[in-house]
Design an enzyme around this catalytic site. Structure first.
Site, short mmCIF file in Angstrom:
data_model
loop_
_atom_site.label_atom_id
_atom_site.label_comp_id
_atom_site.label_asym_id
_atom_site.label_seq_id
_atom_site.Cartn_x
_atom_site.Cartn_y
_atom_site.Cartn_z
N ARG A 64 -8.83 37.53 77.66
CA ARG A 64 -9.27 37.93 76.32
C ARG A 64 -8.09 38.30 75.43
NH1 ARG A 64 -11.08 44.16 76.87
NH2 ARG A 64 -9.74 44.53 78.67
N GLY A 65 -8.39 38.49 74.15
CA GLY A 65 -7.32 38.69 73.16
C GLY A 65 -7.03 37.34 72.54
N ALA A 66 -6.92 37.33 71.19
CA ALA A 66 -6.79 36.06 70.48
C ALA A 66 -5.64 35.22 71.02
CB ALA A 66 -6.59 36.33 68.99
N ARG A 109 -16.09 30.18 73.52
CA ARG A 109 -16.06 31.17 72.43
C ARG A 109 -16.02 30.42 71.09
NH1 ARG A 109 -13.74 36.26 73.97
NH2 ARG A 109 -14.08 36.79 71.80
N CYS A 157 -6.66 50.73 63.28
CA CYS A 157 -6.97 50.05 64.54
C CYS A 157 -5.69 49.87 65.36
CB CYS A 157 -7.67 48.71 64.27
SG CYS A 157 -8.56 48.08 65.72
N ASP A 205 -8.30 39.62 62.29
CA ASP A 205 -9.09 38.82 63.22
C ASP A 205 -9.14 37.37 62.75
OD1 ASP A 205 -10.18 41.66 64.09
OD2 ASP A 205 -10.65 40.17 65.62
N ASN A 263 -11.31 41.73 59.40
CA ASN A 263 -10.60 42.60 60.35
C ASN A 263 -11.51 43.79 60.69
OD1 ASN A 263 -8.22 43.15 61.87
ND2 ASN A 263 -7.66 44.75 60.40
N LYS A 264 -11.08 44.58 61.63
CA LYS A 264 -11.75 45.78 62.12
C LYS A 264 -12.47 46.57 61.01
CE LYS A 264 -11.89 47.48 65.35
NZ LYS A 264 -13.03 47.61 66.30
N LYS A 280 -4.47 32.63 63.40
CA LYS A 280 -5.59 33.44 62.91
C LYS A 280 -6.24 32.84 61.65
CE LYS A 280 -5.07 36.96 65.81
NZ LYS A 280 -4.56 38.25 65.37
#
Lengths: 307, 307, 307, 307, 307, 307
Positions: free
Chosen positions: C20-22, C63, C127, C196, C206-207, C232
């Site tokens: 996981r993680g972009a 995903r 974040c 994101d 984003n967050k 991104k």
């Protein structure tokens, strides 16, 4: 005809809109109460009070949301309650003062408001407000060279009435569709409009489209003045009441709306302009900032915030 | 009839507005050039070039400010200049590609634009734009539950045409006067309008009233989308040209305007919406931010900023 | 184990969030495609193409909304199609380049972004973004005296991870609750956050809370920088796609939410910051204005707006 | 005198400000490199490259923050590297093209920019920019009736030079103190200023006071145009560099500042105008929105964002 | 126990926060002064005055910045000073009136404020204000269908108390983290919050995060109402005093903050909302615009601006 | 010398600007009326009234637009009209009270205003206002550590007088050109300026450049305080009067302006700052919001809006 029947008669005319217009309604109610106070035959102050309350109630119910009506009635009903004679006399004084003030209000608004207009100013107006036109007319009569831009004010085209009146006065006028208001705003020096209601916060309730024009004026750093008699201020808003925006019948916008299956016409009569977009409210007692509306309500209309 | 006479004939139809509408004008001009290139009898490439230039010039003069016309002509005239045969062939290819792209543009705009519409969205539209309606129609066909609010769009009431088309599609619709646009804006999720011209800076020139609506949308944090074919983008604005705002005849606004001595009707047909108020321009080649307009002009319309 | 099973194995790890993680997802997918291209035994280019498409599809489905994953796959799949050998070689080159670029991206972002930080700057971050921290860390290592204000970033308190990392670096740090962001903004010189997704219009997803902070920065004339790897950027937004805002489970906000009858927890994971509030996007290929996002998509990620 | 000594000689003149002004510096450097390339006696391409690098370095160090200088040098140094002869020839071509373009730039900016000026426009300008005056002069020569309002531009009163030049041209001009800029802004149709540096984001660095005027223009919906040669665009800002604001000596503001014990004079030479306040940048290659600055840098100045 | 000891006893309870909450503190102080005035044994008016001053002083020092406390004391101390008997009686009257008004205030605020809530409204609230909840509760009891969105209100999670109370009332409620306030604002019709202090300018000092929410409401054209007893208004601000923002202990935000070497927790308890973002302050004496705060201070709290 | 000649003598000194400055003019007029009332030899109240009216008229005509002058005269002329003796006595009382209040005003403004200044504040001031400097000086004397940024205030460089006074006080000061005001605003905590006139709406008329600075303060969320004696408030604006902006002679800006054929110098002395940009007006009777200006006019200056 019993005295109270005369009150009922006037009430019927207000209900049926035979008597209409904020000023005329208010004046008629004040007169009705005044005349009633002289003809009914109360034997005691208590009796008098009851009868007056009844008459006031009948009048108020004809147009419960008309702010000028309730203001007129409240002003008259603040009569002295020392004894019966004093009460009767006080009703006359109150009513006459209200009537006289209202009659002179348009002229005074013209006098005071016209001082804000400079030679060469371009003024935009919306709908057809006698108070706004009084300001423009007074400036014109003072020999100031002015030009007016009038919106047509759909759906009822009151702008056409306005340009007719300006044409009569000999004021140079331009007519635009409502959608062109922002396009011309950079040429405008001052917007002048009337009012249906002004709240305790200085918020303006007026003809649909007014709030848009106020936003354009604010954006372009153009001054925005409301011309309004003090009886347009609404004491109820101090008590938390919201001003209801009337939805009028669809036929005003589109005659044959019934031929569509999926289309509904929405026709709100008024909109709401926040006080931040208003520079000045020109009344018959002076040119005040909108933030002073509460004071006008308190001093002129006799409402305390705590009862 | 000589080949060039056919070009002149088409030109006359464009001048007289027998052929009208941004798309139809552009297509007619592309076809005229294509057909001319096959019928004239040039003996050399040089001769061919001169004849083509002449024909292009005749067409361009019919409506010098119609951006779709000049875009169509420029696209066709970018033919290869290797030799006479290649030039002729290249004119056909260019013209056909332009025509085909234009024809598919509305459908593609609908496909791309409808992805931005969510189930339950309330969409406001102004005037009567086929590109905007293509977006709405595509979303409706995808089964998304939407409601449209249409302005009547004075002075020519194009909004009535719009509600007729939406009614046909079975889309739930509300009609409002132009002055009510701000009042309803807090209910709106997305504004979709068409375009007359889009400049290199992403500025929108469109039907009078559009700029007001864009301001209301911006103020209310409502998204504002322009739906437009790429031939609406104006290369001349790179070279500093200003887009002229046409002033139309007063009779559109007020039939009997001549009876007034001091009143003039102003009837600007378009207004100017700055790119800061536009979230997205939906074209047949993608949904781009207005700041990308220069790139569209360069890549699609073949204009370099330095020539 | 068949080559395709290896792809499936990796896909499973991505699905289960073991990987996981972009950045890690993107790299794993590029490696999987690279390795698969060397092990499968296609007999023809056509065969090879089909097998590669199949593998890409398996990976993409794990995903579908992870923009870094689809960017990685698209980059690898742009291999040369001259013949089978060239195709195989080209897959390796593409995959390795993507992996290498990604690996170096954080460091390059730090180098480029740290040039924007002046001695004495107060930096606010939200974040826990590795790219944003790379900028801060690089500035700190250059000996610039800086202070960081970190929000706690409810509901998952990623801000606590951030202050831990800053404490390790020896950077002077202050922790605030999210509600105090506006109160401290007048002290802040620069906001640095991660991303994101960045759309073709330069809009930042984003967050949750990022859009609030961007508004405060804009209001206070404080610079707002996004630190983000080029993977991104979202090519699909050119085609009109909206970025979906994930709603996460209520337990993150309130453990015992089920004991209430009338209360529902809403837990949106992200919010949307318009490009007007973003001064600069710092990527591994340069510090670009958000309006340039479309170009990055086109030049780096290989998407044309017309396909 | 050795060829390199001639380069050193020119460098000295640039350092001592004997040669000054963005355009003159750039041209002098291009000529110096061109002449050097013809006189030095390199025996191989490698040798030539080394010598050229050395010369470029000497020139660049004279004014490391002058963006026109580094742009000129970069343009010349992009010579072909096939062989020695080609390299020499290519240096001449590059240098001559840069010089010629610079010389024509002012005239072209005037041509392109003057199209944005309408008959009757009131134009405000700040400081003394040759590019801005070229736009005004071109409009005046086209017979457009214009009025210019010029600020005095403290501390060095460049506005006095400007009104002298406008007076010579016969352009109707008004002079105001810098503090009156907002007071007159509602009369202004267009602001035109020059540029010291334009960043990749379209941010303008120009004479102190420019940012204030841009804010007033934005507030009053007045257009704001920057007139600038393309060599004013700064490629380094892509790599994250901040433009440094020079602090000039106190004596410019207050002659006898040393007689005060507690008073310090601050004299920043430039300020920073964000691209949101700029409508158009008028260059010799076209009138572009500020958001396109990155493209100008890439296409004209030959910098890629990834090197 | 001497009478003054009873005052000291109550003061101790206020100091130790055994008695806390703006309303309870104020009531306790008024009662303490009232009871003291009946039990001390002053022989003369002068003697009485001195003793009362002493008692007032002891009480005031317990929480010198608690505006409700100083308001209560000032109200009671405005007793008549004709003679000793009148003074004693007047203290009782003043104290009882203050206590009674305070007790009824919440209910009256509910009555007045609930008139501003329309059927179907979505209301956002922050922290846990009894006055704000009184408005919501009154609207709910009137049968209006409403939904409340409550923020969790870090660091002390007062929002959890709020949702518990709303759940008890049966009001449909949603809980969000503070960072999601802007994301949901377009759905909200009205924000209702309480107050810690309201200044003479109508500026609101309230729980950290309030100012952010007011900005979001303003941005989205959502109404913002403060519900506050009149004893929350601060007379000292007329005399130029700034309201101090309390910094609370770090443990509220982060339990183990001491394990970090370079991290400091900042925990401001309140923030400051300018009156431009406040539409209405709903008090027990009416719904007033914030600009009227000075009048409330003068009329209700008995402070003249000149002393 | 006849008593009235003494009035004429003072009037001449005011006309010739021998007596100048808002405060000194007002005080001189009050004294002149006071002295005149004691020396003329009226035989009846009626006679007295006429003589006083005459004297007042002579004084008023010297500077009809000086608001402090008309305020002083109005205050004195509000004498009791019971009988001649009472009238004479009342003139003395009124005049002395006005004079005393004016004399103490600066000190009180300093006391009240300095409470708004916190330790460490950076204060920007414009022009040379004694009231503003009284606030700064009082804060400095209280031991608060402050820094002042002063603009030079072209065209008359009053800022140089200001820095001289601050230097004397020992206050750390920075001098900037007017064009640098926005550049430094992010460092400023509080702007303090004086006033020429404050209208009933709270609008400020002050030295050219003030409105610009107020806009920058607003933009940067920096507090903006006006320091002004109550006699600066203008009652006429209630009656609709506009404040005229004086245009001063060109030589103040440019000595040799006559040598240009096409250049005109414009030199407006004041500009207009809307109340939305003003946080507080600090007067000798308290720190009030600008929206309270009408109340100050009514309570202090004795003007009713209806006469």
């Amino acid at each position: 005809m019993k005295p109270i029947d005369r009150v009922t008669e006037i009430s019927a005319k207000i209900s049926s809109m035979e008597i209409r217009g904020a000023g005329r309604i208010a004046t008629a109610a004040a007169k009705a109460l005044r005349d009633f106070s002289q003809t009914e035959e109360a034997k005691s102050l208590e009796d008098f009070n009851q009868r007056m309350e009844l008459a006031a109630d009948i009048l108020l119910k004809t147009r419960p949301t008309a702010v000028s009506l309730s203001n007129a009635i409240r002003m008259v009903m603040k009569y002295r309650k020392d004894d019966l004679a004093a009460a009767r006399e006080s009703v006359i004084i109150n009513a006459n003062r209200f009537i006289e003030n209202s009659e002179k209000a348009l002229e005074k608004i013209g006098q005071i408001g016209s001082k804000r207009i400079r030679d060469g100013d371009v003024i935009l107006t919306h709908c057809n407000s006698l108070a706004a036109l009084s300001v423009i007319s007074a400036a014109h009569k003072l020999g100031k060279s002015i030009k007016v831009i009038a919106t047509e004010s759909r759906p009822r085209f009151q702008g056409i009435t306005t340009i007719g009146m300006l044409d009569q006065m000999g004021v140079e006028t331009e007519l635009i569709v409502d959608s062109a208001a922002r396009s011309v705003m950079n040429e405008v020096d001052l917007v002048v409009v009337g009012a249906d209601v002004i709240t305790a916060s200085g918020t303006l309730v007026n003809k649909i489209g007014t709030a848009q024009i106020a936003l354009f004026a604010h954006e372009a750093r153009t001054s925005f003045m409301v011309a309004a008699e003090t009886y347009k201020f609404s004491p109820q808003t101090i008590l938390g009441e919201l001003v209801t925006i009337e939805e009028r019948e669809p036929g005003e916008v589109l005659a044959d709306h019934s031929r569509y299956s999926h289309v509904r016409v929405r026709n709100p009569a008024f909109d709401v302009t926040p006080h931040q977009y208003i520079d000045l409210i020109c009344t018959e007692v002076g040119a005040i900032p909108p933030e002073m509306s509460y004071l006008i309500i308190k001093e002129r209309l006799g409402w305390e915030i705590e009862e």
